[in-house]
Design an enzyme around this catalytic site. Structure first.
Site, PDB file in Angstrom:
ATOM      1  N   ASP A   1       0.831  -1.039  -0.011  1.00 18.34           N
ATOM      2  CA  ASP A   1       0.042  -0.057   0.001  1.00 18.34           C
ATOM      3  C   ASP A   1       0.882   1.110  -0.018  1.00 18.34           C
ATOM      4  OD1 ASP A   1      -2.197  -1.665   0.001  1.00 18.34           O
ATOM      5  OD2 ASP A   1      -2.908  -0.752   2.189  1.00 18.34           O
TER       6      ASP A   1
ATOM      7  N   LYS B   1      -8.138   0.584  -5.156  1.00 17.52           N
ATOM      8  CA  LYS B   1      -9.183  -0.158  -4.432  1.00 17.52           C
ATOM      9  C   LYS B   1     -10.700   0.718  -5.009  1.00 17.52           C
ATOM     10  CE  LYS B   1      -6.911  -1.225  -0.067  1.00 17.52           C
ATOM     11  NZ  LYS B   1      -6.827  -2.589  -0.142  1.00 17.52           N
TER      12      LYS B   1
ATOM     13  N   GLY C   1      -5.564  -2.736   9.034  1.00 16.43           N
ATOM     14  CA  GLY C   1      -5.050  -1.598   9.479  1.00 16.43           C
ATOM     15  C   GLY C   1      -4.954  -1.983  11.102  1.00 16.43           C
TER      16      GLY C   1
ATOM     17  N   ARG D   1      -6.314 -20.415   7.079  1.00 13.02           N
ATOM     18  CA  ARG D   1      -6.354 -21.682   7.678  1.00 13.02           C
ATOM     19  C   ARG D   1      -7.674 -22.434   7.283  1.00 13.02           C
ATOM     20  NH1 ARG D   1      -2.784 -24.483  10.657  1.00 13.02           N
ATOM     21  NH2 ARG D   1      -1.142 -23.126  11.908  1.00 13.02           N
TER      22      ARG D   1
ATOM     23  N   GLY E   1      -3.437  -7.260   8.220  1.00 16.03           N
ATOM     24  CA  GLY E   1      -2.735  -7.411   9.413  1.00 16.03           C
ATOM     25  C   GLY E   1      -1.270  -7.819   9.410  1.00 16.03           C
TER      26      GLY E   1
ATOM     27  N   SER F   1      -0.687  -1.113   6.056  1.00 14.37           N
ATOM     28  CA  SER F   1      -0.100  -0.005   6.850  1.00 14.37           C
ATOM     29  C   SER F   1       1.183  -0.591   7.500  1.00 14.37           C
ATOM     30  CB  SER F   1      -1.210   0.201   8.151  1.00 14.37           C
ATOM     31  OG  SER F   1      -2.637   0.157   7.586  1.00 14.37           O
TER      32      SER F   1
END
Lengths: 193, 294
Positions: B24, B81, B153, B165, B214, B236
């Site tokens: 990003d 996006k 984020g 998973r 994440g 991020s």
């Protein structure tokens, strides 16, 4: 005979599957040890800046150059791989990494951005019927020295070529079920054993 | 004759990104740092997800001017996006020549019932998914690439792990099913039997599956690759860290050598402070992005 697929980034598993379907032992090449076992090396499509930077960082670039120039390693570059083996990259970024092997000048992203990417039927020298060629943000050979043999071309320029133990295609033979380009390269590798 | 925008061409573009890191970026300078670090693509957006969280309000497609300035600067592919269901934003991005569109839960959804009909576009789409059903529903709408949703984020990898998973586990279940059992499963998941057969025969999703939501460290990238991701999105995690250039390079190397602890140990050193993280249970239900567009 073992043939390696440079396993840094990009369409690695697709090339390995094609080699296996041609009944050749395929090796994912990530380090110098695995590179030394192979008679041929496919440099797959991916991002040429990323692949080029990482093979310099992890010490593979010099060994590829050395073995290819000695004649013990045939090299096949598809798309980004073609950019990497070229002597000259016409619109490269500053410090664009390259292997500097084949006497061709290559234009990156020569057909435009992704929405202009396409597939088309293409005549390939010595093949008895056309192949379906998939072009993805593909490069083109703008200039080739007399030692380079043109294998396929489009109105925009050369899209497949060979020079001694070097093979380059703008398109992705690993994305169709046609094995003929891989078989052609396997034939080249037999001279390098 | 040239045939543009075939599914093979769209899906092939994602295959060329495998084993790579998509970052990003919000400015031209960040895009240059990402390209120099070895990113395979950049995602151009106005704010990284953690800032979208902090700002609140409605998050929309980024300013075309900013996206174009990034496209003019870097030679690697540029993604951007759009809001879920907002096909007009997608038409604008296709016109600009963006290389890939992310129909993303990070932005505020524009349609609570329908996703974009992605078959109508020549530009390929990536969509988020938490399980096999979501992934295959997006593919049937024309998505040429899938990523986990994770929880964007947060700098917390736990949700991306859960989603990867889950998909892997469901693919393993599909592999062992007989034709008649697939019919029932197709009904449960809200997908076609044909797509499930494709999954069974290939032993994997029919398109590339990246990890996202994440990922904040080289170790996170390695974890996701070892769980079966084809590549990594970092939102991020890079430009909210103390030393973006170093973190970007380290995550690229960790994604390549994800199975080599020696390299991982080396690249994980001296990276400064990672982005601040959020505990998922501290998020209010309305602040969870992953439940958007299922």
């Amino acid at each position: 005979m073992k043939i390696g697929v440079l396993s840094v980034q990009g369409a690695v598993s697709e090339h390995i599957r094609h080699l296996e379907r041609c009944s050749v032992e395929a090796v994912a090449v990530k380090n110098q040890e695995s590179l030394n076992e192979t008679s041929g090396l496919i440099i797959p499509g991916g991002e040429s800046t990323t692949i080029g930077k990482l093979i310099e960082t992890f010490g593979l670039a010099d060994l590829i150059r050395k073995r290819n120039r000695q004649g013990s390693l045939a090299v096949f570059g598809t798309c980004a791989g073609m950019v990497l083996i070229a002597r000259e990259i016409l619109d490269g970024i500053a410090g664009q990494p390259k292997l500097d092997l084949m006497d061709i000048s290559v234009q990156r992203n020569a057909f435009g951005r992704q929405k202009e990417s396409f597939e088309t039927d293409l005549d390939f020298k010595s093949f008895n019927f056309p192949l379906t060629a998939v072009f993805i943000r593909a490069p083109i050979i703008e200039v080739a020295s007399p030692e380079v043999e043109t294998l396929a071309e489009m109105p925009e320029g050369i899209v497949a070529a060979r020079q001694d133990n070097l093979l380059a295609t703008s398109f992705h033979p690993e994305l169709t079920d046609d094995l003929r380009v891989h078989e052609y390269f396997i034939g080249m590798c037999k001279n390098c054993i | 004759m040239k045939e543009q925008g075939t599914f093979r061409v769209k899906k092939g573009m994602a295959q060329m990104q495998k084993g790579g890191v998509i970052m990003d970026v919000t400015t031209v300078e960040q895009a240059q740092i990402a390209e120099k670090a070895g990113a395979v693509a950049v995602m151009a957006l106005e704010r990284v997800p953690s800032d979208i969280r902090a700002a609140g309000g409605v998050a929309r497609m980024a300013d075309p001017e900013m996206i174009m300035s990034i496209m003019d600067t870097v030679t690697i592919p540029v993604m951007a996006k759009v809001r879920i269901g907002h096909f007009a934003e997608a038409q604008i991005l296709e016109e600009l020549g963006v290389d890939y569109i992310d129909e993303s839960e990070v932005l505020t959804p524009a349609d609570e019932q329908y996703h974009i009909n992605k078959h109508h576009f020549k530009v390929p789409f990536v969509c988020g998914a938490r399980d096999l059903g979501e992934a295959l529903r997006r593919i049937s709408e024309g998505a040429a690439m899938i990523r986990t949703k994770g929880e964007p984020g947060t700098g917390n990898v736990v949700e991306a792990v859960r989603h990867m998973r889950k998909v892997m586990d469901q693919v393993r279940q599909v592999i062992s099913k007989a034709d008649d059992e697939l019919v029932v499963l197709a009904k449960e998941l809200g997908v076609s039997v044909e797509l499930l057969k494709e999954v069974r025969d290939a032993g994997r999703l029919p398109v590339v599956n990246f990890a996202a939501g994440g990922i904040a460290s080289p170790a996170d990238a390695s974890l996701m690759m070892q769980l079966g991701s084809d590549g990594i999105f970092v939102g991020s995690g890079i430009f909210k860290s103390e030393k973006p250039q170093l973190v970007a390079e380290a995550i690229v190397k960790a994604t390549l050598h994800y199975d080599d602890p020696k390299v991982l140990a080396e690249v994980s050193r001296k990276l400064g402070d990672a982005m601040p993280g959020l505990e998922i249970s501290s998020l209010a239900a309305a602040d969870r992005m992953q439940e958007r567009g299922i």
